[in-house]
Motif scaffolding. Structure first.
Motif, mmCIF file in Angstrom:
data_model
loop_
_atom_site.group_PDB
_atom_site.id
_atom_site.type_symbol
_atom_site.label_atom_id
_atom_site.label_comp_id
_atom_site.label_asym_id
_atom_site.label_seq_id
_atom_site.Cartn_x
_atom_site.Cartn_y
_atom_site.Cartn_z
ATOM 1 N N PRO A 234 0.837 -1.190 0.378
ATOM 2 C CA PRO A 234 0.045 -0.426 -0.007
ATOM 3 C C PRO A 234 0.808 1.601 0.106
ATOM 4 O O PRO A 234 0.521 2.690 -0.309
ATOM 5 C CB PRO A 234 -1.039 0.094 1.842
ATOM 6 N N ASP A 235 2.215 1.457 0.286
ATOM 7 C CA ASP A 235 3.073 1.923 0.343
ATOM 8 C C ASP A 235 3.715 2.655 -1.118
ATOM 9 O O ASP A 235 4.191 3.628 -1.035
ATOM 10 C CB ASP A 235 3.729 2.016 1.386
ATOM 11 N N HIS A 236 3.812 1.916 -1.710
ATOM 12 C CA HIS A 236 4.243 2.058 -3.029
ATOM 13 C C HIS A 236 2.969 1.856 -4.088
ATOM 14 O O HIS A 236 2.030 2.271 -4.060
ATOM 15 C CB HIS A 236 5.020 0.542 -3.801
ATOM 16 N N ALA A 237 3.913 3.580 -4.865
ATOM 17 C CA ALA A 237 3.106 3.484 -6.273
ATOM 18 C C ALA A 237 2.955 2.357 -7.450
ATOM 19 O O ALA A 237 4.699 2.273 -7.611
ATOM 20 C CB ALA A 237 2.786 5.616 -6.429
ATOM 21 N N ILE A 238 1.794 2.106 -7.759
ATOM 22 C CA ILE A 238 2.210 0.841 -8.979
ATOM 23 C C ILE A 238 1.518 1.649 -10.349
ATOM 24 O O ILE A 238 -0.297 2.084 -10.556
ATOM 25 C CB ILE A 238 1.914 0.028 -8.294
ATOM 26 N N GLY A 239 2.539 1.618 -11.446
ATOM 27 C CA GLY A 239 2.117 2.152 -12.397
ATOM 28 C C GLY A 239 1.501 1.217 -13.313
ATOM 29 O O GLY A 239 2.315 -0.185 -13.107
ATOM 30 N N LEU A 240 0.287 1.500 -14.257
ATOM 31 C CA LEU A 240 0.039 0.226 -15.367
ATOM 32 C C LEU A 240 -0.132 1.148 -16.331
ATOM 33 O O LEU A 240 -0.910 1.544 -16.741
ATOM 34 C CB LEU A 240 -1.632 -0.360 -14.970
ATOM 35 N N TYR A 241 1.026 -0.010 -17.167
ATOM 36 C CA TYR A 241 1.063 1.042 -18.995
ATOM 37 C C TYR A 241 0.344 0.204 -19.432
ATOM 38 O O TYR A 241 0.661 -1.066 -20.479
ATOM 39 C CB TYR A 241 2.423 1.250 -18.936
ATOM 40 N N ALA A 242 -0.697 1.341 -20.062
ATOM 41 C CA ALA A 242 -1.586 0.245 -21.030
ATOM 42 C C ALA A 242 -1.792 0.859 -22.511
ATOM 43 O O ALA A 242 -1.022 1.529 -22.806
ATOM 44 C CB ALA A 242 -2.577 -1.047 -20.417
ATOM 45 N N SER A 243 -3.114 0.645 -22.483
ATOM 46 C CA SER A 243 -3.723 2.042 -24.007
ATOM 47 C C SER A 243 -3.919 3.002 -22.724
ATOM 48 O O SER A 243 -3.689 3.107 -22.186
ATOM 49 C CB SER A 243 -4.765 1.279 -24.814
ATOM 50 N N ALA A 244 -3.997 4.423 -24.050
ATOM 51 C CA ALA A 244 -4.218 5.123 -23.386
ATOM 52 C C ALA A 244 -5.182 5.620 -22.424
ATOM 53 O O ALA A 244 -5.407 6.295 -21.752
ATOM 54 C CB ALA A 244 -4.479 6.578 -24.484
ATOM 55 N N ALA A 245 -6.798 5.242 -22.687
ATOM 56 C CA ALA A 245 -7.719 4.769 -21.863
ATOM 57 C C ALA A 245 -7.605 3.559 -20.417
ATOM 58 O O ALA A 245 -8.113 3.858 -20.084
ATOM 59 C CB ALA A 245 -8.948 4.328 -22.589
#
Length: 419
Positions: A234-245
């Motif tokens: 919960p203390d980490h920012a986790i990115g999701l890189y997919a389509s723009a939407a």
């Protein structure tokens, strides 16, 4: 020597060219020499082609530049994990039963006339082999007569010939959903990912400390893993890189849609150390601040593996060695492809610089348990690259002696003229 003879007879001196009608001024021996030369001259001495240089990563990392006494490119080694047979995850319990039911479903569909089961198996078995969630979503879509693949996948749906589903086919899909429901919390690939990130593997430090990107070709899998990791961290920012939407950031289990450029900046400034990506992230993305990569599943097109690796194995990488883990289930379609190609992949990479698209057909052949056909496809790949002998050299050029360089627009007119 031939040029010297021609110049001498035509009295060219230091002039660069002769008019076409000068051909008739040549005696018979020189005309014969010219005809013999022309058989290879235009292919080998085209003024554009002869300046093409094929510079492979291996060549640039191992060849010393005489001007700097350093390699042309800083070597960044790759340490592979998950390649041994013992490293393959086990398909057991409910997940193994679901995989067997998926194969039985494809056998049932294959009994119909005009159905191409290879593609159907590739959808269901490969998604099921990615994550439990991706398999569940696919079976649900099939039961709902919606075979549209997600936005980041290059496969095309095959609807018309499949529907309506026969009673036995529906029964097997319901069995798959029931078994996956029991296996949801026991997803072996997710558990392996969590362990590698937090504890490391084979004597390494936790991969989260290096910064890591996790690739899947399926948006369902990427979202599933990102959500569970966000709940766990919960203390980490986790990115999701997919389509723009579909791109965004998970914080403590909550998702916020975020522009992909913002995600890139956050990774570049070390604000995000964990990124989950579909193959939308496999090209044109610089992630040299991350030192590790996990392939949750093996892509349909093997070239994608090279493209994924290229996100972290690039200039500016702060680690002299990057970690890459390729995950697969033992005796799955992925495992059969891996076993067949593992001894050939490096040779094919060295040959082409990337893997040829014809290897896509290896998946279909192995899905249908036609190993002979799969081997035939692989054996058809040439053993030598056409550029290898002529265009892989780097030569020192005194650029200060060049009076001018052709603009790209100026290259077309002479190419359009006949020789």
């Amino acid at each position: 020597r031939v040029f010297q003879m021609l110049r001498r007879q035509l009295h060219l001196g230091n002039e660069a060219w002769a008019r076409p009608e000068a051909l008739r001024q040549l005696d018979a021996p020189n005309q014969q020499r010219l005809r013999a030369l022309s058989a290879q001259f235009f292919a080998r001495h085209n003024p554009y082609i002869r300046h093409i240089v094929r510079r492979t990563r291996e060549y640039l990392e191992t060849t010393i530049d005489p001007l700097t006494n350093e390699p042309y490119l800083q070597p960044i080694q790759v340490r592979l994990f998950g390649e041994d047979d013992a490293d393959a995850l086990t398909l057991t319990g409910y997940l193994g039963d679901a995989y067997a039911a998926a194969e039985a479903f494809c056998v049932e569909v294959g009994k119909r006339q005009g159905i191409q089961t290879g593609f159907l198996k590739s959808i269901l078995l490969r998604r099921l082999g990615s994550t439990v969630e991706a398999g569940r979503a696919t079976a649900t879509k099939m039961l709902g007569q919606d075979l549209d693949t997600d936005e980041d996948e290059e496969e095309a749906p095959v609807k018309g010939a499949l529907y309506p589903l026969l009673p036995r086919e529906q029964e097997l899909l319901h069995d798959i959903l029931r078994m996956l429901g029991h296996a949801a919390e026991e997803d072996p690939k997710y558990q392996a990912v969590e362990h590698i990130l937090l504890a490391g593997t084979a004597g390494t430090e936790p991969w989260l400390d290096r910064g890591c990107i996790i690739f899947s070709q399926y948006l369902d899998s990427a979202r599933h893993v990102a959500q569970r990791l966000s709940n766990r961290l919960p203390d980490h920012a986790i990115g999701l890189y997919a389509s723009a939407a579909s791109s965004g950031i998970y914080r403590a289990g909550f998702f916020t849609p975020t522009a992909r450029e913002t995600l890139k900046d956050a990774v570049r400034h070390y604000e995000i150390r964990l990124l989950i990506g579909t193959d939308a992230a496999s090209e044109g993305l610089n992630l040299q601040t991350l030192g590790a990569l996990i392939n949750l599943d093996l892509p349909w097109n093997p070239t994608r593996l090279e493209q994924r690796k290229g996100r972290i194995q690039r200039i500016g990488q702060r680690h002299p060695e990057v970690f890459i883990y390729n995950m697969r289930y033992r005796d799955s379609v992925e495992d059969r492809v891996h076993q067949l190609l593992s001894g050939r992949l490096q040779a094919i990479r060295d040959l082409f610089g990337q893997l040829p698209d014809t290897l896509d057909d290896v998946w279909i052949a192995l899905v249908e348990h036609d190993e002979a056909k799969a081997r035939e496809i692989i054996d058809q790949i040439p053993t030598a690259h056409p550029f290898e002998f002529r265009y892989d050299r780097i030569e020192t050029i005194d650029w200060e002696s060049c009076e001018q360089t052709l603009h790209s627009r100026d290259q077309l007119p002479p190419l359009r003229k006949g020789w």
